[in-house]
Scaffold this motif. Sequence first.
Motif, mmCIF file in Angstrom:
data_model
loop_
_atom_site.group_PDB
_atom_site.id
_atom_site.type_symbol
_atom_site.label_atom_id
_atom_site.label_comp_id
_atom_site.label_asym_id
_atom_site.label_seq_id
_atom_site.Cartn_x
_atom_site.Cartn_y
_atom_site.Cartn_z
ATOM 1 N N GLN A 53 -2.909 10.348 2.473
ATOM 2 C CA GLN A 53 -2.836 9.672 1.251
ATOM 3 C C GLN A 53 -2.438 10.328 0.108
ATOM 4 N N GLY A 54 -1.773 9.835 -0.862
ATOM 5 C CA GLY A 54 -1.564 10.076 -2.295
ATOM 6 C C GLY A 54 -2.106 9.516 -3.444
ATOM 7 N N HIS A 55 -2.258 10.086 -4.375
ATOM 8 C CA HIS A 55 -2.917 9.796 -5.519
ATOM 9 C C HIS A 55 -2.305 10.228 -6.939
ATOM 10 N N ALA A 56 -2.427 9.449 -8.027
ATOM 11 C CA ALA A 56 -2.164 9.584 -8.923
ATOM 12 C C ALA A 56 -3.688 10.180 -9.785
ATOM 13 N N GLY A 60 -0.330 6.681 -17.310
ATOM 14 C CA GLY A 60 0.397 5.464 -16.365
ATOM 15 C C GLY A 60 -0.037 4.795 -16.031
ATOM 16 N N SER A 61 1.469 3.443 -16.127
ATOM 17 C CA SER A 61 0.948 1.943 -15.640
ATOM 18 C C SER A 61 0.434 2.125 -14.555
ATOM 19 N N THR A 62 -0.506 1.295 -13.537
ATOM 20 C CA THR A 62 -0.498 1.181 -12.374
ATOM 21 C C THR A 62 0.003 0.934 -11.380
ATOM 22 N N GLU A 63 1.138 0.153 -11.465
ATOM 23 C CA GLU A 63 2.140 0.217 -10.607
ATOM 24 C C GLU A 63 3.129 1.657 -10.705
ATOM 25 N N TYR A 64 3.740 3.121 -11.751
ATOM 26 C CA TYR A 64 4.235 3.128 -11.877
ATOM 27 C C TYR A 64 3.242 4.255 -10.590
ATOM 28 N N ASN A 65 2.023 4.633 -10.353
ATOM 29 C CA ASN A 65 0.766 5.638 -10.237
ATOM 30 C C ASN A 65 0.967 5.026 -8.356
ATOM 31 N N MET A 66 0.856 3.862 -8.184
ATOM 32 C CA MET A 66 0.460 3.487 -7.119
ATOM 33 C C MET A 66 2.330 4.145 -6.526
ATOM 34 N N ALA A 67 3.460 3.980 -7.393
ATOM 35 C CA ALA A 67 4.404 4.281 -6.295
ATOM 36 C C ALA A 67 4.606 5.876 -6.748
ATOM 37 N N LEU A 68 4.184 6.783 -7.367
ATOM 38 C CA LEU A 68 4.120 8.393 -7.725
ATOM 39 C C LEU A 68 2.877 9.087 -6.699
ATOM 40 N N GLY A 69 2.098 8.424 -6.213
ATOM 41 C CA GLY A 69 1.456 8.382 -4.789
ATOM 42 C C GLY A 69 1.742 8.209 -3.910
ATOM 43 N N LEU A 70 2.618 7.479 -3.337
ATOM 44 C CA LEU A 70 3.626 7.354 -2.271
ATOM 45 C C LEU A 70 4.367 8.283 -2.279
ATOM 46 N N ARG A 71 4.963 8.783 -3.580
ATOM 47 C CA ARG A 71 6.227 10.063 -3.841
ATOM 48 C C ARG A 71 5.270 11.490 -3.179
ATOM 49 N N ARG A 89 3.699 10.847 13.795
ATOM 50 C CA ARG A 89 2.294 11.712 13.573
ATOM 51 C C ARG A 89 2.307 11.119 12.519
ATOM 52 N N PHE A 90 3.109 11.067 11.569
ATOM 53 C CA PHE A 90 1.911 10.680 10.174
ATOM 54 C C PHE A 90 2.719 8.850 9.441
ATOM 55 N N THR A 91 1.329 8.548 8.824
ATOM 56 C CA THR A 91 1.394 8.199 7.924
ATOM 57 C C THR A 91 1.226 7.986 6.615
ATOM 58 N N THR A 92 1.593 7.018 5.922
ATOM 59 C CA THR A 92 1.567 7.582 4.721
ATOM 60 C C THR A 92 0.742 6.172 3.529
ATOM 61 N N ILE A 93 -0.083 6.200 2.631
ATOM 62 C CA ILE A 93 -0.738 5.776 2.068
ATOM 63 C C ILE A 93 -0.642 5.749 0.714
ATOM 64 N N SER A 94 -0.469 5.212 -0.686
ATOM 65 C CA SER A 94 -0.918 5.772 -2.034
ATOM 66 C C SER A 94 -2.101 4.662 -2.537
ATOM 67 N N PHE A 95 -3.145 5.489 -2.690
ATOM 68 C CA PHE A 95 -4.087 4.533 -3.908
ATOM 69 C C PHE A 95 -3.898 5.207 -5.376
ATOM 70 N N GLY A 96 -3.016 5.432 -5.787
ATOM 71 C CA GLY A 96 -2.728 5.642 -6.868
ATOM 72 C C GLY A 96 -3.098 6.035 -7.904
ATOM 73 N N GLU A 97 -3.542 5.437 -9.102
ATOM 74 C CA GLU A 97 -5.031 5.836 -9.762
ATOM 75 C C GLU A 97 -6.757 5.336 -9.188
ATOM 76 N N GLU A 98 -6.260 4.638 -8.227
ATOM 77 C CA GLU A 98 -7.765 3.652 -7.777
ATOM 78 C C GLU A 98 -8.956 4.700 -7.318
ATOM 79 N N ARG A 99 -8.454 6.057 -6.680
ATOM 80 C CA ARG A 99 -9.487 6.424 -5.888
ATOM 81 C C ARG A 99 -9.797 8.109 -6.776
ATOM 82 N N PRO A 100 -10.047 8.470 -8.287
ATOM 83 C CA PRO A 100 -10.071 9.035 -8.930
ATOM 84 C C PRO A 100 -11.195 10.603 -8.204
#
Length: 128
Positions: A53-56, A60-71, A89-100
């Motif tokens: 799970q990627g976080h930011a 930055g904008s919500t959209e940018y942070n979602m993309a950054l979390g996924l990267r 064996r791995f799944t990826t998901i971004s929560f961006g800035e939504e779960r500080p």
Amino acid sequence: AAAQREIERKRGVLTEMVFFDYDMAEIRSDARSALDAKVQILREEPGVRLQIQGHADERGSTEYNMALGLRRAEAVKAYFVNFGLSADRFTTISFGEERPMVRDSNESAWARNRRAEFSITSGLSAMQ
């Protein structure tokens, strides 16, 4: 009892977070030891599957942070795959800035919010 302690130890290693620099998705040198320890367990436990799970931070904008979390999540996955572990064996998901993790607006909080978290989705006795 010893087997349960070993499962708990492995769970702790597998779920330890790693952190990222501002506006970056590259694996930091201080994260490598934590990821290397995960690789060792993942090699020992081929049935274990992880959600990364990627976080930011809030900048930055919500959209940018979602993309950054996924990267960030994808960078961790690539790190594992580069060690010969199967990508499925791995799944990826971004929560961006939504779960500080920390809700302050300062560098200390932002540094804690720029992270990848790990959830065990299967294997190792379902890590109960």
